[in-house]
Design an enzyme around this catalytic site. Structure first.
Site, short mmCIF file in Angstrom:
data_model
loop_
_atom_site.label_atom_id
_atom_site.label_comp_id
_atom_site.label_asym_id
_atom_site.label_seq_id
_atom_site.Cartn_x
_atom_site.Cartn_y
_atom_site.Cartn_z
N ASP A 139 43.17 30.83 75.57
CA ASP A 139 41.72 30.76 75.50
C ASP A 139 41.22 29.63 76.40
O ASP A 139 41.73 28.51 76.33
CB ASP A 139 41.27 30.54 74.05
CG ASP A 139 39.79 30.86 73.87
OD1 ASP A 139 39.23 31.60 74.71
OD2 ASP A 139 39.19 30.36 72.90
N HIS A 146 28.63 24.45 76.93
CA HIS A 146 29.37 24.33 75.67
C HIS A 146 30.21 23.04 75.67
O HIS A 146 30.21 22.28 74.70
CB HIS A 146 30.28 25.56 75.51
CG HIS A 146 31.22 25.50 74.33
ND1 HIS A 146 30.81 25.74 73.04
CD2 HIS A 146 32.55 25.24 74.27
CE1 HIS A 146 31.86 25.63 72.22
NE2 HIS A 146 32.92 25.32 72.94
N GLU A 212 32.71 35.11 72.82
CA GLU A 212 33.47 35.09 74.07
C GLU A 212 33.71 36.51 74.58
O GLU A 212 33.63 37.48 73.82
CB GLU A 212 34.85 34.42 73.85
CG GLU A 212 34.76 33.05 73.21
CD GLU A 212 36.05 32.26 73.27
OE1 GLU A 212 36.96 32.64 74.04
OE2 GLU A 212 36.14 31.24 72.55
N ASP A 244 36.29 33.88 68.60
CA ASP A 244 37.32 32.85 68.39
C ASP A 244 36.88 31.99 67.19
O ASP A 244 36.38 30.89 67.36
CB ASP A 244 37.45 32.01 69.67
CG ASP A 244 38.46 30.89 69.54
OD1 ASP A 244 39.41 31.05 68.76
OD2 ASP A 244 38.30 29.87 70.23
N GLN A 251 39.75 21.40 63.12
CA GLN A 251 39.95 21.19 64.56
C GLN A 251 39.65 19.75 64.97
O GLN A 251 40.41 19.14 65.72
CB GLN A 251 39.03 22.16 65.31
CG GLN A 251 39.36 22.33 66.77
CD GLN A 251 38.28 23.16 67.48
OE1 GLN A 251 37.59 23.97 66.86
NE2 GLN A 251 38.12 22.94 68.77
N LYS A 263 42.15 27.06 64.78
CA LYS A 263 41.83 28.30 65.49
C LYS A 263 42.73 29.46 65.09
O LYS A 263 42.35 30.61 65.25
CB LYS A 263 42.02 28.09 67.00
CG LYS A 263 41.15 27.03 67.62
CD LYS A 263 39.79 27.59 67.95
CE LYS A 263 39.02 26.66 68.88
NZ LYS A 263 37.70 27.18 69.19
N THR A 370 33.71 29.88 74.80
CA THR A 370 32.36 30.14 74.28
C THR A 370 31.36 30.23 75.43
O THR A 370 31.26 29.30 76.24
CB THR A 370 31.96 28.99 73.33
OG1 THR A 370 33.03 28.78 72.43
CG2 THR A 370 30.70 29.34 72.57
#
Ligand code: CA
Length: 444
Positions: A139, A146, A212, A244, A251, A263, A370
């Site tokens: 990813d 973002h 995404e 996601d 996190q 995640k 994102t």
């Protein structure tokens, strides 16, 4: 990347009425691939209107030949990896054959209509499965907006990591927990810092979505041999929506080497893969770099990628809460963004991913990160929509959110469009938050 051909012709119509509606997501110009299960096992199919073309049935009826038949046979076993591995020529031949079978002036119209009960399966009567075996998932983090907002929330002096404008930043994700749209999203347990500043383990607060787009790798590359940016497009089979899901509380406490348990509890994808070829009419120049930004190094620069590395895709996220559903209210759109909000193209992501010789394999998944834009309406996760919880998001007359609550459902949608062309959709990527498992209840 891909030349326009008869399958893109905006005048082409299908003999199937539902494919010709103005708002159809799957007109004859789209023809995305997926894997469905009608109770008799998993099979590969292609979406058209509100129906699925059963590729195995087409083969049995002898309606495909040559390379197209070879391509359809590669989907046996209800996984698209074989088709992906064959490269764009095969997928393109199958698309051309399907378009010819499905068009209103098909040369085989009589034969196709006579067999249409065998060929078509109503979408409403099947469940969708993962389209392929996803061996690896990476990813990226390619929206400057973002990245910058999150840097500010963390109080960083320079909110943008130094490498951001030199390379597309990414982490290696977890492939085993990727689920197809509709799968429940169970709130994960995890370790996080609570409001009192103590570290605890429990059902994670601050659950978020991330809107995404993701690319499926077609033909892979040999270990040690990078994919040049100029050829990257030929290694992309197609695209789907990706949510996601992120447990920000986990996190933000755990993240030193990159995301891990915050995640990997689940990621959702839409079931239909819109092919690279279907998106050919919607290519745009790669998003312009702000003046003064460093030029990409030579392995991340390519004239063709610059000319057509972008895609004209609008994306949105909608939220449905238990209170909204109880009141008979539909989902509320909370994000409206565009793929051009990304700083790097998918080609650059793929070229960078393989630039050290790392091998990609057919069916690997590559997330964009994102897709947040500069505008407030284009913030593509709740953390951004609420300024990291400072400005709760109004989602109903008396209802606010700073994070997703149990029962909340997120739906992602996207559409590629251009004047004079038939616009195509991606279908839906849906996930509803379910309460965390009761770990005291024993083995689950
Ligand atoms: Ca992400």
């Amino acid at each position: 990347m891909v030349q326009l051909n008869a399958t893109h012709d905006p005048a082409r119509r299908s003999w199937l009425d539902s494919a010709n509606q103005a708002d159809a997501e799957f007109p004859i110009q789209n023809l995305p691939f997926g894997v469905f299960n009608d109770g008799a096992g998993q099979r590969a199919g292609v979406a058209i209107g509100d129906q699925i073309v059963d590729l195995a049935a087409l083969l049995e009826l002898g309606l495909l030949d040559g390379i197209a038949a070879e391509a359809a046979r590669a989907c046996a076993g209800g996984r698209l990896n074989g088709l992906m591995a064959l490269g764009p020529r095969h997928a393109s031949a199958l698309r051309a054959a399907l378009s010819d079978l499905l068009r209103s002036d098909s040369p085989q119209l009589g034969q196709v209509l006579a067999q249409c009960e065998r060929i078509l399966v109503p979408m409403a009567q099947v469940s969708m499965a993962l389209p392929c075996e996803i061996g690896d998932y990476s990813d990226f983090l390619t929206s400057l907006h973002h990245t910058e907002r999150h840097g500010r929330y963390k109080g960083l002096a320079d909110p943008l990591p130094p490498a951001f404008k030199s390379l597309p930043i990414a982490y290696h994700g977890r492939a085993s927990s990727i689920c197809v749209s509709g799968a429940p999203v169970v709130r994960p347990h995890g370790q996080y810092k609570n409001k009192a500043g103590e570290v605890e383990y429990g059902p994670a607060p601050m659950l978020d979505f991330e809107l995404e787009l993701a690319a499926f790798v077609g033909r892979g590359n040999q270990l040690g041999r990078p994919i040049p940016l100029g050829l990257a497009g030929e290694h992309i089979f197609g695209y789907c929506l990706l949510n996601d899901w992120s447990a920000k509380s986990i996190q933000w406490w755990e993240q030193v080497l990159g995301p891990f348990l915050g995640k990997s509890f689940v990621s959702s994808i839409s079931p239909w893969i819109v092919t690279q070829e279907a998106l050919a009419p919607f290519r745009l120049p790669s998003p312009p770099r702000p003046a003064g930004d460093p030029a990409p190094l030579p392995h991340l620069a390519d004239a063709r990628d610059q000319a057509e590395g972008g895609i004209d895709i609008d994306l949105e996220a909608l939220l449905s809460t238990p209170a909204r559903r109880a009141a008979g209210e539909g989902p509320l759109r909370i994000t409206k963004t565009h793929l051009q909000n990304l700083y790097w193209t998918f080609g650059q992501m793929m070229a960078h991913h393989t630039s050290n010789g790392c091998n990609l394999r057919p069916g690997d998944l590559i997330g964009s990160g994102t897709i947040s834009g500069a505008d407030d309406s284009a913030r593509a996760c709740i953390t951004e929509l609420t300024n990291a919880g400072k400005d709760p998001l109004k989602v109903g007359p008396e209802e606010f959110r700073t994070a997703l609550e149990d029962g909340d459902e997120i739906m992602l949608r996207a559409r590629a469009s251009r004047d004079g062309m038939v616009s195509i959709g991606f279908g839906e990527c849906i996930g509803r938050i379910e309460p965390a498992y009761d770990l005291s209840a024993g083995s689950r």
